[in-house]
Write an enzyme that holds these catalytic residues in place. Structure first.
Site, PDB file in Angstrom:
ATOM      1  N   ILE A 112     -19.995  26.459 -34.754  1.00 45.17           N
ATOM      2  CA  ILE A 112     -20.682  26.461 -33.471  1.00 45.17           C
ATOM      3  C   ILE A 112     -21.906  25.546 -33.507  1.00 45.17           C
ATOM      4  CG2 ILE A 112     -22.162  28.441 -33.982  1.00 45.17           C
ATOM      5  CD1 ILE A 112     -21.635  29.356 -31.053  1.00 45.17           C
ATOM      6  N   GLY A 159     -17.046  29.221 -36.652  1.00 46.90           N
ATOM      7  CA  GLY A 159     -16.149  29.258 -35.507  1.00 46.90           C
ATOM      8  C   GLY A 159     -14.895  28.440 -35.690  1.00 46.90           C
ATOM      9  N   ASP A 202     -17.666  37.333 -34.559  1.00 47.91           N
ATOM     10  CA  ASP A 202     -17.208  38.111 -33.408  1.00 47.91           C
ATOM     11  C   ASP A 202     -16.138  37.445 -32.557  1.00 47.91           C
ATOM     12  OD1 ASP A 202     -18.753  36.128 -32.260  1.00 47.91           O
ATOM     13  OD2 ASP A 202     -20.247  37.473 -31.391  1.00 47.91           O
ATOM     14  N   ASP A 236     -12.355  30.664 -37.239  1.00 51.31           N
ATOM     15  CA  ASP A 236     -11.822  31.540 -36.197  1.00 51.31           C
ATOM     16  C   ASP A 236     -10.678  30.851 -35.456  1.00 51.31           C
ATOM     17  OD1 ASP A 236     -13.650  33.868 -36.278  1.00 51.31           O
ATOM     18  OD2 ASP A 236     -15.182  32.436 -35.682  1.00 51.31           O
ATOM     19  N   GLU A 270     -20.959  33.443 -40.789  1.00 47.84           N
ATOM     20  CA  GLU A 270     -21.832  34.180 -39.878  1.00 47.84           C
ATOM     21  C   GLU A 270     -22.907  35.012 -40.570  1.00 47.84           C
ATOM     22  OE1 GLU A 270     -18.496  32.908 -37.263  1.00 47.84           O
ATOM     23  OE2 GLU A 270     -18.704  33.540 -39.356  1.00 47.84           O
TER      24      GLU A 270
END
Length: 270
Positions: A65, A121, A152, A124, A144
């Protein structure tokens, strides 16, 4: 469709989707999250697309991110009412989850071709793909906890299903870097290629192999695999029985049988 942060090109029924912020190591800003979902939804709906290759332009697949986006979140959720502020934050997180899950929800198989950094991210995102290939030098990590938060948008839900509970907990709790060879050993990736060029060639070859199959059979197989992963064996068997009761009698079976009899390559329509 035109995009600001990704590129999309279709060649021989394969959609090549590339993260395209190379000067920022393809870090995920707000536009990229949303455009990734838009591209996956377009691939899902476009009949000529039968498989998808997801890669990153530049030196890295994706560095996670964009920190500027994290910094701007506080301003985005500002509200005098604390409950409404928390609701805005929850809706923002759910939106990012939907961006990632778009790979899984796309009926066409998605092959992630990963080189360089694949962290936070980015991990993910590739965990929501169907198949992951990596180049030597690729590095994976769940980052994270290093920035003081709980992951999340999918890694804590999908990682253990791929690499096992122990490996997933180690990666999530230590945030350590995992090199490509170790990622292959723990089945995070299917294969490790010598470099980015070989990686993209292998991903395209695999996508073309999938694209040559019956699109009804391929899309149905992905649907059943996803459903069976999240349900019991009995539920999965019941679901596939119902699926084939509806979908089995297709022209694709006739094409496949005739090709087998004649010794020719079957050609399926979109």
């Amino acid at each position: 469709m035109s995009y600001d942060t990704i590129t999309v090109e279709v060649r021989q029924q394969v959609a090549h989707v590339a993260l395209n912020r190379p000067d920022k190591a393809n870090s995920l800003n707000e536009a990229m999250w949303q455009e990734l979902q838009q591209a996956m939804e377009w691939c899902d709906a476009e009949p000529q697309v039968r498989a998808v290759v997801l890669s990153g332009n530049g030196k890295h697949f994706c560095a996670g991110i964009d920190l500027a986006m994290l910094m701007n979140m506080q301003r985005a959720i500002e509200d005098s009412c604390e409950a409404r502020k928390r609701d805005k934050l929850r809706r923002l997180i759910v939106g990012l989850q939907a961006n990632v899950s778009s790979l899984e929800l796309c009926r066409k198989p998605v092959i992630a071709a990963i080189h360089g950094a694949c962290v936070g991210g980015a991990l993910d995102i590739v965990l929501a793909a169907d198949i992951r290939l990596a180049a030597e030098g690729a590095v994976f990590s769940v980052r994270e906890v290093d920035v003081g938060m709980v992951a999340d948008v999918g890694s804590l839900q999908r990682l253990a299903r791929v690499v096992g509970e122990g490996n997933a907990r180690e990666l999530a709790l230590t945030a350590r870097d995992v090199p490509a060879d170790e990622a292959r050993a723990m089945q995070l990736v299917n294969r490790v290629l010598p470099d980015r060029e070989a990686l993209l060639q292998a991903a395209e070859a695999m996508a073309l192999q999938i694209a040559a199959k019956s699109p009804l059979a391929v899309q149905g197989t992905k649907e059943i695999l996803n459903y069976s992963r999240d349900h019991s064996v009995a539920e999965g068997l019941n679901y596939v029985a119902t699926w084939n009761a509806a979908m089995l009698m297709s022209e694709d079976i006739q094409v496949a049988v005739m090709a087998a009899v004649s010794g020719e390559r079957p050609v399926f329509r979109d």
